[in-house]
Design a protein around this motif. Structure first.
Motif, short mmCIF file in Angstrom:
data_model
loop_
_atom_site.label_atom_id
_atom_site.label_comp_id
_atom_site.label_asym_id
_atom_site.label_seq_id
_atom_site.Cartn_x
_atom_site.Cartn_y
_atom_site.Cartn_z
N GLY A 109 0.82 -1.21 0.00
CA GLY A 109 0.00 0.00 0.00
C GLY A 109 0.86 1.26 0.00
O GLY A 109 2.08 1.20 0.11
N GLY A 110 0.21 2.38 -0.14
CA GLY A 110 0.90 3.67 -0.13
C GLY A 110 1.41 4.04 -1.51
O GLY A 110 1.42 3.23 -2.44
N LYS A 111 1.86 5.29 -1.59
CA LYS A 111 2.30 5.84 -2.88
C LYS A 111 3.56 5.17 -3.39
O LYS A 111 4.46 4.84 -2.59
CB LYS A 111 2.56 7.34 -2.73
N GLY A 164 0.69 0.70 -3.42
CA GLY A 164 -0.74 0.41 -3.52
C GLY A 164 -1.39 0.89 -4.80
O GLY A 164 -2.62 0.91 -4.89
N TYR A 165 -0.58 1.30 -5.77
CA TYR A 165 -1.17 1.87 -6.98
C TYR A 165 -1.10 0.92 -8.18
O TYR A 165 -1.36 1.33 -9.31
CB TYR A 165 -0.58 3.26 -7.28
N LYS A 206 -5.57 -3.95 -8.83
CA LYS A 206 -5.95 -4.90 -7.76
C LYS A 206 -6.65 -6.13 -8.33
O LYS A 206 -7.27 -6.90 -7.62
CB LYS A 206 -6.87 -4.22 -6.73
N LEU A 220 -4.56 0.38 1.78
CA LEU A 220 -5.10 0.92 0.52
C LEU A 220 -6.25 1.88 0.77
O LEU A 220 -6.79 2.44 -0.18
CB LEU A 220 -5.61 -0.24 -0.36
N GLY A 221 -6.64 2.05 2.04
CA GLY A 221 -7.84 2.83 2.35
C GLY A 221 -9.07 1.95 2.25
O GLY A 221 -9.05 0.91 1.59
N ALA A 222 -10.13 2.38 2.94
CA ALA A 222 -11.40 1.61 2.93
C ALA A 222 -12.29 2.11 1.79
O ALA A 222 -12.25 3.30 1.46
CB ALA A 222 -12.12 1.81 4.26
N LEU A 256 -11.37 -0.46 -0.12
CA LEU A 256 -10.51 -1.24 -1.01
C LEU A 256 -9.74 -2.32 -0.26
O LEU A 256 -9.67 -3.49 -0.68
CB LEU A 256 -9.55 -0.26 -1.69
N GLY A 284 -5.48 1.48 6.26
CA GLY A 284 -5.67 2.82 5.68
C GLY A 284 -4.38 3.56 5.43
O GLY A 284 -3.44 3.03 4.84
N GLY A 285 -4.32 4.80 5.92
CA GLY A 285 -3.16 5.65 5.66
C GLY A 285 -2.04 5.50 6.68
O GLY A 285 -1.20 6.40 6.82
N ASP A 335 1.59 6.19 5.73
CA ASP A 335 1.90 7.62 5.61
C ASP A 335 2.34 8.18 6.96
O ASP A 335 3.21 9.04 7.05
CB ASP A 335 0.67 8.39 5.11
N ARG A 356 -7.67 15.98 11.52
CA ARG A 356 -7.45 15.50 10.14
C ARG A 356 -8.17 16.39 9.13
O ARG A 356 -7.68 16.65 8.05
CB ARG A 356 -7.93 14.04 9.99
N ARG A 401 -11.16 16.38 2.85
CA ARG A 401 -11.84 15.21 3.44
C ARG A 401 -13.28 15.51 3.83
O ARG A 401 -14.00 14.62 4.26
CB ARG A 401 -11.07 14.72 4.69
N ARG A 417 -16.05 13.13 2.64
CA ARG A 417 -16.00 11.84 3.33
C ARG A 417 -16.51 11.99 4.76
O ARG A 417 -17.19 11.13 5.30
CB ARG A 417 -14.56 11.33 3.38
#
Ligand code: UDP
Length: 273
Positions: free
Chosen positions: A127-129, A163-164, A167, A191-193, A195, A217-218, A221, A244, A251, A254
């Protein structure tokens, strides 16, 4: 002979299976545990060779289930579901089935890293960038490696994958192959929810070595230092979500799920009376 008996008794006590009480909050079955109990449960199961998927839903994710009922099955398939949000704990109180405490996913992740380091279990970070999306030119998961090695001496990071990637299809088969070949027994899926929960649910049967899955999730990061967690005072006051929002105003869309969840819980409670 005596020593042998004592030895096996100790072994039994140490690995005795913990009972976990589950509490239904708006259709999601949360474990009623403290952070210490959650960590002990994961360690016990890992040492027994039992597979444990851990999801860390916040109100946003519970609201996702309410709005898309098919997601309940995915979320509730996890062996350990902990409340990663003060809003879930508040809802449990409104519903008169109080959960012991918030169990922040990012902190539980650190507890699992500690368990991994102490027991010599490899961890894979998915996951992550990727490198092309970060300022330093190093993928976020790779940035975590030196941080973990410093904080958890002896930790084995068995591999990383950003994570890019796709999938599904061939690229996902490649992800599965890489994780299997790494030999990791612990897999962070960041990957965040929704996903990450869907990915774990759909792919866990193809990963025979993995015994602990965390949907986080994040968190990579945060571990890598790219994102700061809220100051302790905000966390203590139950205002981490607000911090946040201040840091990432985009955000807001969301976060509209938060009041929807909170007021929806009151309406749900009143209707049940
Ligand atoms: N992410 C990813 N692949 C994707 C989409 C997102 O790896 O296809 C990562 C993203 O880089 C970030 C995390 O997933 O690290 C999502 O973070 P966010 O803060 O949105 O998740 P939360 O912690 O709120 O669930």
């Amino acid at each position: 002979m005596k020593q042998g008996c004592l030895g096996s008794l100790f072994h039994y006590e140490r690995l005795r299976f913990m009972e976990i009480q589950k509490i239904n909050i708006r259709g999601v079955y949360f474990a009623n545990v403290t952070m210490d109990e959650a960590a002990a449960y994961v360690e016990e199961r890992l040492l027994r060779g039992e597979t444990t998927a851990i999801y860390t839903p916040n109100p946003e994710i519970v609201q996702m289930c309410i709005e898309n009922e098919a997601f309940y099955e995915t979320v509730n398939s996890a062996e350990l579901i902990v409340p990663d949000g003060i809003g879930v704990v508040k809802a449990s109180k409104i519903l008169k089935t109080p959960l012991k405490q918030k169990v922040a996913g990012v902190e539980l992740g650190e507890r699992v890293l500690d368990i991994a380091a102490r027991n010599g279990k490899g961890v894979y970070l998915f996951g992550g960038k990727d490198a092309s999306r970060t300022e330093s030119g190093i993928g976020v998961a790779d940035q975590c490696i030196p941080v973990f090695e410093k904080k958890f001496p002896g930790i084995i990071v068995s591999g990383t994958r950003d994570g890019y990637c796709k999938k599904d299809g061939e690229e996902n088969e490649e992800t599965i192959r890489l994780i299997n070949e790494s030999g990791a027994e612990i897999l962070f899926v960041c990957l965040g929810a929704p996903l990450q929960e869907k990915w774990i649910h759909e792919n866990r049967s193809k990963l025979p070595n993995v015994k602990v899955y965390l949907g986080l999730g994040g968190s990579l990061d945060v571990y890598s230092g790219n994102v700061k967690r809220a100051p302790k005072l905000f966390i203590k006051l139950g205002l981490e979500w607000f911090y946040r929002l201040l840091c990432e105003p985009k955000r807001i869309g969301r976060m509209m799920k938060l009041p929807k969840f909170y007021f929806g819980t009151w309406i749900y409670k009143l209707k049940k009376k």
